[in-house]
Motif scaffolding. Structure first.
Motif, PDB file in Angstrom:
ATOM      1  N   ASP A   4       0.960  -1.059   0.023  1.00  0.00           N
ATOM      2  CA  ASP A   4      -0.085  -0.101  -0.094  1.00  0.00           C
ATOM      3  C   ASP A   4       1.004   1.218   0.000  1.00  0.00           C
ATOM      4  O   ASP A   4       1.838   1.227   0.583  1.00  0.00           O
ATOM      5  CB  ASP A   4      -0.821  -0.101   1.168  1.00  0.00           C
ATOM      6  N   GLY A   5       0.312   2.213  -0.789  1.00  0.00           N
ATOM      7  CA  GLY A   5       1.097   3.645  -0.510  1.00  0.00           C
ATOM      8  C   GLY A   5       0.504   4.188   0.449  1.00  0.00           C
ATOM      9  O   GLY A   5      -0.297   4.114   1.371  1.00  0.00           O
ATOM     10  N   ASP A  14       0.897   6.766  -4.217  1.00  0.00           N
ATOM     11  CA  ASP A  14       1.299   5.424  -4.976  1.00  0.00           C
ATOM     12  C   ASP A  14       2.875   5.283  -4.536  1.00  0.00           C
ATOM     13  O   ASP A  14       3.346   4.810  -5.395  1.00  0.00           O
ATOM     14  CB  ASP A  14       1.094   5.650  -6.018  1.00  0.00           C
ATOM     15  N   CYS A  15       3.147   5.627  -3.283  1.00  0.00           N
ATOM     16  CA  CYS A  15       4.412   5.264  -2.718  1.00  0.00           C
ATOM     17  C   CYS A  15       4.498   4.386  -1.714  1.00  0.00           C
ATOM     18  O   CYS A  15       3.874   4.689  -0.474  1.00  0.00           O
ATOM     19  CB  CYS A  15       5.204   6.639  -2.236  1.00  0.00           C
ATOM     20  N   HIS A  16       5.193   3.274  -1.607  1.00  0.00           N
ATOM     21  CA  HIS A  16       5.486   2.358  -0.692  1.00  0.00           C
ATOM     22  C   HIS A  16       6.868   2.573   0.013  1.00  0.00           C
ATOM     23  O   HIS A  16       7.924   2.591  -0.785  1.00  0.00           O
ATOM     24  CB  HIS A  16       5.297   0.828  -1.142  1.00  0.00           C
ATOM     25  N   ILE A  17       7.053   2.972   1.277  1.00  0.00           N
ATOM     26  CA  ILE A  17       8.128   2.874   1.888  1.00  0.00           C
ATOM     27  C   ILE A  17       8.588   1.403   2.155  1.00  0.00           C
ATOM     28  O   ILE A  17       7.886   0.772   3.045  1.00  0.00           O
ATOM     29  CB  ILE A  17       8.062   3.743   3.105  1.00  0.00           C
ATOM     30  N   PHE A  18       9.697   1.182   1.571  1.00  0.00           N
ATOM     31  CA  PHE A  18      10.227  -0.269   1.581  1.00  0.00           C
ATOM     32  C   PHE A  18      11.049  -0.355   3.062  1.00  0.00           C
ATOM     33  O   PHE A  18      11.028  -1.474   3.702  1.00  0.00           O
ATOM     34  CB  PHE A  18      10.835  -0.847   0.438  1.00  0.00           C
ATOM     35  N   LEU A 130       2.140  -7.645 -11.228  1.00  0.00           N
ATOM     36  CA  LEU A 130       2.096  -6.466 -10.331  1.00  0.00           C
ATOM     37  C   LEU A 130       0.921  -6.639  -9.532  1.00  0.00           C
ATOM     38  O   LEU A 130       1.119  -6.486  -8.185  1.00  0.00           O
ATOM     39  CB  LEU A 130       2.284  -4.961 -10.778  1.00  0.00           C
ATOM     40  N   THR A 131      -0.516  -6.568 -10.310  1.00  0.00           N
ATOM     41  CA  THR A 131      -1.446  -6.825  -9.515  1.00  0.00           C
ATOM     42  C   THR A 131      -1.816  -8.024  -8.586  1.00  0.00           C
ATOM     43  O   THR A 131      -1.436  -9.217  -9.154  1.00  0.00           O
ATOM     44  CB  THR A 131      -2.843  -6.482 -10.447  1.00  0.00           C
ATOM     45  N   ASN A 132      -2.035  -7.944  -7.449  1.00  0.00           N
ATOM     46  CA  ASN A 132      -2.178  -9.193  -6.563  1.00  0.00           C
ATOM     47  C   ASN A 132      -1.066  -9.739  -6.226  1.00  0.00           C
ATOM     48  O   ASN A 132      -0.918 -11.191  -6.249  1.00  0.00           O
ATOM     49  CB  ASN A 132      -3.329 -10.046  -6.891  1.00  0.00           C
ATOM     50  N   ALA A 133       0.105  -9.158  -6.501  1.00  0.00           N
ATOM     51  CA  ALA A 133       1.450  -9.742  -6.096  1.00  0.00           C
ATOM     52  C   ALA A 133       2.049  -8.631  -5.644  1.00  0.00           C
ATOM     53  O   ALA A 133       2.137  -7.333  -5.320  1.00  0.00           O
ATOM     54  CB  ALA A 133       1.934 -10.141  -7.541  1.00  0.00           C
ATOM     55  N   ASP A 230       7.835   3.448  -6.120  1.00  0.00           N
ATOM     56  CA  ASP A 230       6.644   4.033  -6.779  1.00  0.00           C
ATOM     57  C   ASP A 230       5.704   3.173  -7.433  1.00  0.00           C
ATOM     58  O   ASP A 230       6.115   2.456  -8.227  1.00  0.00           O
ATOM     59  CB  ASP A 230       7.072   4.960  -7.985  1.00  0.00           C
ATOM     60  N   LEU A 231       4.601   2.839  -6.821  1.00  0.00           N
ATOM     61  CA  LEU A 231       3.548   1.690  -7.164  1.00  0.00           C
ATOM     62  C   LEU A 231       3.012   1.898  -8.498  1.00  0.00           C
ATOM     63  O   LEU A 231       2.596   1.191  -9.207  1.00  0.00           O
ATOM     64  CB  LEU A 231       2.721   1.537  -6.145  1.00  0.00           C
ATOM     65  N   ARG A 232       2.776   3.147  -8.579  1.00  0.00           N
ATOM     66  CA  ARG A 232       2.063   3.657 -10.052  1.00  0.00           C
ATOM     67  C   ARG A 232       2.932   3.345 -11.218  1.00  0.00           C
ATOM     68  O   ARG A 232       2.420   2.914 -12.324  1.00  0.00           O
ATOM     69  CB  ARG A 232       1.750   5.000  -9.975  1.00  0.00           C
ATOM     70  N   ASN A 233       4.141   3.765 -11.205  1.00  0.00           N
ATOM     71  CA  ASN A 233       4.959   3.628 -12.464  1.00  0.00           C
ATOM     72  C   ASN A 233       5.930   2.427 -12.070  1.00  0.00           C
ATOM     73  O   ASN A 233       6.965   2.185 -13.003  1.00  0.00           O
ATOM     74  CB  ASN A 233       5.847   4.944 -12.636  1.00  0.00           C
ATOM     75  N   HIS A 234       6.046   1.901 -11.091  1.00  0.00           N
ATOM     76  CA  HIS A 234       7.157   0.756 -10.561  1.00  0.00           C
ATOM     77  C   HIS A 234       8.298   1.301 -10.939  1.00  0.00           C
ATOM     78  O   HIS A 234       9.089   0.682 -11.847  1.00  0.00           O
ATOM     79  CB  HIS A 234       6.697  -0.600 -11.400  1.00  0.00           C
ATOM     80  N   GLN A 235       8.858   2.057  -9.784  1.00  0.00           N
ATOM     81  CA  GLN A 235      10.186   2.491  -9.873  1.00  0.00           C
ATOM     82  C   GLN A 235      10.535   2.840  -8.502  1.00  0.00           C
ATOM     83  O   GLN A 235      10.171   2.963  -7.598  1.00  0.00           O
ATOM     84  CB  GLN A 235      10.275   4.037 -10.560  1.00  0.00           C
ATOM     85  N   TRP A 236      11.915   2.122  -8.398  1.00  0.00           N
ATOM     86  CA  TRP A 236      12.737   2.238  -7.179  1.00  0.00           C
ATOM     87  C   TRP A 236      13.336   3.727  -6.979  1.00  0.00           C
ATOM     88  O   TRP A 236      13.381   4.099  -7.790  1.00  0.00           O
ATOM     89  CB  TRP A 236      13.576   1.261  -7.001  1.00  0.00           C
TER      90      TRP A 236
END
Length: 337
Positions: A4-5, A14-18, A130-133, A230-236
């Motif tokens: 989740d962001g 849409d940012c997940h803090i890893f 990416l979805t449901n993963a 970045d969950l929207r664009n899938h960028q670390w």
């Protein structure tokens, strides 16, 4: 497992803090980047290879026609980001593995996450991988970019620097508010010639120089706060906080007016008092997700947390001061409606 962001006030990002929460920095010596030049190249699926070929042909056409085009600079794909802890103080140990990629690989994947695939009526790269993963475990061809994002605070007048990306940048996030400066990890700039490992701090200093004209002789207090996705664009991304003790907002404006390498990347800057209330007011007053890059608000939030912790002598409870300011900012915004 999905991710989740973070939400700031009523602003869902849409940012997940890893890894990292702003209460303590991640020590540079605890970050290991594994990369061997030319050993491995990112492997694109067949259909994505065709998209890449189409992009390359279009960019060559633009170049030949004298139009603006995207140069295909060498960069990296992120194979993995792993976090463990030290035995003594449970400080984070981050181990990131990279392989070779280029900018056209990035464009072929990142801007086409929702493009229908031939193999299915509704299948896309996003739905397949990416979805449901867990996006942290996504294949490396979806991660052909790693960004270093820096929240900058001036020391002379205590201002936080916000930048808006211009309409001329390629890819995502045109005309969105973002970090003070940001740079993608690039092979042509960021592989040390003396064989030393790649340094994210060096990339952060390059971003400061190229976008704000902060020179090597300027004093910079730089701390790595977090790794994010970045969950929207899938960028670390890596999040840094930089304090410039000897520079003020007028100094940065004056330097940019005299020329800076990447001046075209941003079309607006705002210098906001660096206290939590003022910064959070600015973030939330911009409104929806469309006003911000996915990771911009999260970066500034963690920078506020770090500043509050330092103000409390290193006490992590400084985070509560920022949370209180967040509640006040939400109340002010709602009362103004």
């Amino acid at each position: 497992m999905t991710r989740d962001g973070i939400t700031i006030g009523d602003l869902a990002t849409d940012c997940h803090i890893f890894e990292g929460d702003g209460t303590r920095p991640i020590r540079e010596e605890n970050v290991t980047i594994i990369y061997e030049p030319g050993l491995r190249r990112v492997n694109l699926p067949v259909e994505v290879q065709q998209w890449r070929q189409d992009i390359e042909a279009e960019q060559k056409r633009r170049q030949a026609a004298g139009e603006r085009y995207a140069w295909n600079n060498p960069r990296f794909a992120v194979e993995s980001v792993l976090v463990t802890r030290t035995d003594e103080d449970e400080a984070p140990l981050v181990r990131m593995s990279l392989c070779d990629a280029d900018y056209y690989d990035f464009l072929a994947t990142s801007i086409n996450l929702d493009r229908p695939l031939r193999d299915g009526e509704s299948a896309t790269l996003r739905s397949q991988y990416l979805t449901n993963a867990d996006p942290v475990d996504a294949p490396s061809f979806l991660s052909c970019s790693f960004g270093v994002n820096v929240a900058v605070e001036t020391g002379r007048d205590g201002k936080m620097v916000f930048a808006r990306r211009s309409i001329t940048v390629e890819g995502h996030n045109k005309e969105r508010w973002n970090s003070s400066v940001n740079e993608g990890l690039a092979a042509i700039h960021d592989i040390p010639e003396d064989g030393r490992p790649i340094s994210l701090a060096s990339v952060a200093h390059r971003a400061l120089r190229e976008e704000l004209a902060v020179q090597d002789g300027d004093e910079v207090e730089l701390e790595l706060l977090a790794f994010a996705l970045d969950l929207r664009n899938h960028q670390w991304a890596a999040f840094y906080r930089a304090v410039l003790p000897e520079l003020g907002s007028e100094d940065l404006v004056a330097r940019r007016s005299k020329g800076v390498e990447d001046k075209w990347e941003h079309d607006q800057f705002r210098f906001v008092p660096a206290d939590p209330d003022s910064v959070l007011d600015f973030i939330l007053e911009k409104g929806s997700q469309k006003a911000w890059t996915p990771c911009g608000p999260a970066l500034f939030y963690l920078a506020l947390v770090r500043k509050a912790v330092i103000a409390r002598g290193g006490n992590p409870s400084g985070r509560l001061d920022v949370e209180a300011a967040e509640r006040r900012a939400v109340e002010r915004l709602r009362s103004a409606v």
